[in-house]
Design a protein around this motif. Sequence first.
Motif, PDB file in Angstrom:
ATOM      1  N   PRO A  34       0.707  -1.085   0.033  1.00  0.00           N
ATOM      2  CA  PRO A  34       0.137  -0.157   0.031  1.00  0.00           C
ATOM      3  C   PRO A  34       1.017   1.359  -0.028  1.00  0.00           C
ATOM      4  N   VAL A  35       2.021   1.156   0.398  1.00  0.00           N
ATOM      5  CA  VAL A  35       2.862   2.304   0.524  1.00  0.00           C
ATOM      6  C   VAL A  35       3.295   2.844  -0.819  1.00  0.00           C
ATOM      7  N   LEU A  36       3.808   1.696  -1.607  1.00  0.00           N
ATOM      8  CA  LEU A  36       3.928   2.238  -3.072  1.00  0.00           C
ATOM      9  C   LEU A  36       2.888   2.886  -3.864  1.00  0.00           C
ATOM     10  N   ALA A  37       1.946   2.182  -3.472  1.00  0.00           N
ATOM     11  CA  ALA A  37       0.510   2.636  -4.220  1.00  0.00           C
ATOM     12  C   ALA A  37       0.341   3.949  -3.628  1.00  0.00           C
ATOM     13  N   ARG A  38       0.484   4.302  -2.497  1.00  0.00           N
ATOM     14  CA  ARG A  38       0.137   5.938  -2.022  1.00  0.00           C
ATOM     15  C   ARG A  38       1.291   6.622  -2.728  1.00  0.00           C
ATOM     16  N   ARG A  39       2.725   6.455  -2.569  1.00  0.00           N
ATOM     17  CA  ARG A  39       3.644   7.113  -3.224  1.00  0.00           C
ATOM     18  C   ARG A  39       3.299   7.425  -4.737  1.00  0.00           C
ATOM     19  N   LEU A  40       2.830   6.346  -5.579  1.00  0.00           N
ATOM     20  CA  LEU A  40       2.480   6.400  -6.902  1.00  0.00           C
ATOM     21  C   LEU A  40       1.327   7.718  -6.959  1.00  0.00           C
ATOM     22  N   ARG A  41       0.419   7.440  -6.151  1.00  0.00           N
ATOM     23  CA  ARG A  41      -0.829   8.320  -6.110  1.00  0.00           C
ATOM     24  C   ARG A  41      -0.266   9.814  -5.900  1.00  0.00           C
ATOM     25  N   GLU A  42       0.817  10.143  -4.959  1.00  0.00           N
ATOM     26  CA  GLU A  42       1.034  11.346  -4.740  1.00  0.00           C
ATOM     27  C   GLU A  42       1.633  12.001  -5.822  1.00  0.00           C
ATOM     28  N   HIS A  43       2.820  11.016  -6.600  1.00  0.00           N
ATOM     29  CA  HIS A  43       3.309  11.658  -8.009  1.00  0.00           C
ATOM     30  C   HIS A  43       2.348  11.870  -9.153  1.00  0.00           C
ATOM     31  N   PHE A  44       1.304  11.293  -9.329  1.00  0.00           N
ATOM     32  CA  PHE A  44       0.446  11.550 -10.445  1.00  0.00           C
ATOM     33  C   PHE A  44      -0.557  12.734 -10.158  1.00  0.00           C
ATOM     34  N   GLN A  45      -0.741  12.732  -8.463  1.00  0.00           N
ATOM     35  CA  GLN A  45      -1.501  13.921  -8.180  1.00  0.00           C
ATOM     36  C   GLN A  45      -0.856  15.256  -8.431  1.00  0.00           C
ATOM     37  N   GLU A  46       0.573  15.281  -8.251  1.00  0.00           N
ATOM     38  CA  GLU A  46       1.430  16.490  -8.677  1.00  0.00           C
ATOM     39  C   GLU A  46       1.551  16.660 -10.135  1.00  0.00           C
ATOM     40  N   ALA A  47       2.000  15.547 -10.884  1.00  0.00           N
ATOM     41  CA  ALA A  47       2.147  15.639 -12.239  1.00  0.00           C
ATOM     42  C   ALA A  47       1.237  16.140 -13.257  1.00  0.00           C
ATOM     43  N   ILE A  48      -0.130  15.577 -12.948  1.00  0.00           N
ATOM     44  CA  ILE A  48      -1.258  15.685 -13.878  1.00  0.00           C
ATOM     45  C   ILE A  48      -1.833  17.511 -13.391  1.00  0.00           C
ATOM     46  N   PRO A  49      -1.767  18.090 -14.427  1.00  0.00           N
ATOM     47  CA  PRO A  49      -2.199  19.516 -14.233  1.00  0.00           C
ATOM     48  C   PRO A  49      -3.702  19.536 -13.955  1.00  0.00           C
ATOM     49  N   GLU A  50      -4.016  20.850 -13.148  1.00  0.00           N
ATOM     50  CA  GLU A  50      -5.169  20.784 -12.661  1.00  0.00           C
ATOM     51  C   GLU A  50      -6.194  21.372 -13.585  1.00  0.00           C
ATOM     52  N   ASN A  51      -5.882  21.721 -14.932  1.00  0.00           N
ATOM     53  CA  ASN A  51      -6.725  22.055 -15.983  1.00  0.00           C
ATOM     54  C   ASN A  51      -6.897  20.876 -16.901  1.00  0.00           C
ATOM     55  N   ILE A  52      -6.779  19.517 -16.334  1.00  0.00           N
ATOM     56  CA  ILE A  52      -7.224  18.362 -17.117  1.00  0.00           C
ATOM     57  C   ILE A  52      -8.622  18.277 -17.147  1.00  0.00           C
ATOM     58  N   HIS A  53      -9.291  18.842 -16.233  1.00  0.00           N
ATOM     59  CA  HIS A  53     -10.664  18.800 -16.098  1.00  0.00           C
ATOM     60  C   HIS A  53     -11.292  19.483 -17.496  1.00  0.00           C
ATOM     61  N   ASP A  54     -10.814  20.635 -17.832  1.00  0.00           N
ATOM     62  CA  ASP A  54     -11.199  21.482 -18.859  1.00  0.00           C
ATOM     63  C   ASP A  54     -11.118  20.654 -20.163  1.00  0.00           C
ATOM     64  N   SER A  55      -9.654  19.947 -20.182  1.00  0.00           N
ATOM     65  CA  SER A  55      -9.309  19.249 -21.507  1.00  0.00           C
ATOM     66  C   SER A  55     -10.505  18.133 -21.875  1.00  0.00           C
ATOM     67  N   ILE A  56     -10.860  17.383 -20.664  1.00  0.00           N
ATOM     68  CA  ILE A  56     -11.675  16.372 -20.897  1.00  0.00           C
ATOM     69  C   ILE A  56     -13.275  17.099 -21.276  1.00  0.00           C
ATOM     70  N   GLU A  57     -13.604  18.109 -20.669  1.00  0.00           N
ATOM     71  CA  GLU A  57     -14.700  18.543 -21.152  1.00  0.00           C
ATOM     72  C   GLU A  57     -14.795  19.058 -22.785  1.00  0.00           C
ATOM     73  N   ASN A  58     -13.502  19.652 -23.134  1.00  0.00           N
ATOM     74  CA  ASN A  58     -13.341  20.074 -24.517  1.00  0.00           C
ATOM     75  C   ASN A  58     -13.480  18.683 -25.262  1.00  0.00           C
ATOM     76  N   LEU A  59     -12.887  17.874 -24.958  1.00  0.00           N
ATOM     77  CA  LEU A  59     -12.774  16.659 -25.818  1.00  0.00           C
ATOM     78  C   LEU A  59     -14.258  16.030 -25.822  1.00  0.00           C
ATOM     79  N   ASN A  60     -14.916  16.018 -24.647  1.00  0.00           N
ATOM     80  CA  ASN A  60     -16.388  15.591 -24.797  1.00  0.00           C
ATOM     81  C   ASN A  60     -17.108  16.497 -25.512  1.00  0.00           C
ATOM     82  N   ALA A  61     -17.105  17.658 -25.705  1.00  0.00           N
ATOM     83  CA  ALA A  61     -17.854  18.295 -26.561  1.00  0.00           C
ATOM     84  C   ALA A  61     -17.366  18.128 -27.978  1.00  0.00           C
ATOM     85  N   PHE A  62     -16.251  17.988 -28.173  1.00  0.00           N
ATOM     86  CA  PHE A  62     -15.672  17.491 -29.519  1.00  0.00           C
ATOM     87  C   PHE A  62     -16.201  16.225 -29.818  1.00  0.00           C
TER      88      PHE A  62
END
Length: 484
Positions: free
Chosen positions: A138-166
């Motif tokens: 579980p420790v490794l899973a938590r570390r991976l989560r922290e890494h992806f939480q930092e690496a993925i930009p906050e505006n990915i939500h807007d990108s998904i909305e735009n792709l859905n509209a497209f």
Amino acid sequence: MENTLFPIFLKTDTFRFLIVGGGKIGLEKAETLLRQNPLAAIRIIAREISNDLWELLREYPHIEWEERAFADGDLAAADFLIIATDNTGLNREIKERANEKGILVNAADQPDLCDFYLGSIVNKGHLKIAISTNGKSPVLARRLREHFQEAIPENIHDSIENLNAFRARHKGDIQTKLASLNQATALLVSRDNSKKEGKQYKELTFEIAVVFLAVFFGYGLSSVISVHDLNGYIREIPPAFYGMVLVGFFAQLVDGAVGLGYGVTCATSMMLFGIKLPAISGSIHTAEMFSSGISGFSHYKFGNVNKKLLLWLAIPGVVGAVSGALLLIYLGNKYETVTYAILASYTMIIGIRLIIIAFRKKIVRKKVKHTGLLGFSGGLFDAFGGGGWGPIVTSTLLAKGRKSSYVVGTVSLAEFFVTLAASITFFASLGVSHWYIVIGLIVGGSIAAPLAARLAGKLPQKTAILAVAFLVIVFSIRMLFKIF
């Protein structure tokens, strides 16, 4: 196959979750569910409910709970069961009863009793990533989560909305839609490649320009200044310059490898060299102004700066820096021994603060109060003591659970204005009599920068911060003994 897990995503609006156990693990499981759906239907049965879990129940009044032992009838109103007790025999018995009723079970830290796992989850708007190590780490899973939480930009939500509209605008079968989406997203890859090629071209152009300018100015300088004159100028360099090169090298090595400690390391080292107090802080801020400006601009360019927080830190920080510089100039000239004692005590307190940072546990996000006062205090003590903006401001914001990328980016950009204000104040009062100290710090720091970048991340963060704290405290105590 060793891993036969099949990941699925449940719509938690229609399912009921029963948690048996009211301790730390029960709290953690309840928080995991609530992070995905604050209105999740949760019922908690426990012989004793911990204080922390009581706080959660008050925050989420819709959660049902009973402080008693588990009974078979509790399974009648459950779709999923989470067992969070430390009694292995009881856990196994409850699982067997639940499975007889067709209810899937998760037992904390007991993979052999689990029908499903609650993995580490990354949340970014519509994007959700679940990570599992098949119950092994579980420790490794938590570390991976922290890494992806930092690496993925906050505006990915807007990108998904735009792709859905497209996607919604394109008619036809699924193959046609996929082809259109693939064509649209392929442009992102090609742009990234073109940016990399452009970056490589710019780097090559810059390197050629630097070489040309070095040859050009070197040849022109040789026609004006002879080798004999140059040797004469070198002999006139104060011996303290070479000591400052060592101080700058060591401080930059520490700061680059650990991420903080440049100012306080310089201040404690320079006090031992007997440098005048105003010159210490003035030199440090002048040398640090360049690095903080470059660092702050880079963070701003990459979107790591919270503009509102920047204003609340920078403006009071500038006022505090000017006040601290003037206070040091006044005290440094008239009460040198007292000021040395104050600064040595201050740096020792910063060292203790670093120890607290090293042993700090991850805490829940809290509201930051009196941000302006924090900026003023950071600027005041930073200018007066020659360092401490990072240990004071950065550590306080991180301790409130703020995202590290935004904290570091905003504080770095605010630090530029703070160091600029302090440097102007020192120069206006002292002139440039301590030029050799500034240049020595810059030269030493420039030499250490590549090595420090390689060391970054090699040494465990906790160990590195404790090492810096130890050195700062030892230097401060030595300085106090020297005074008294």
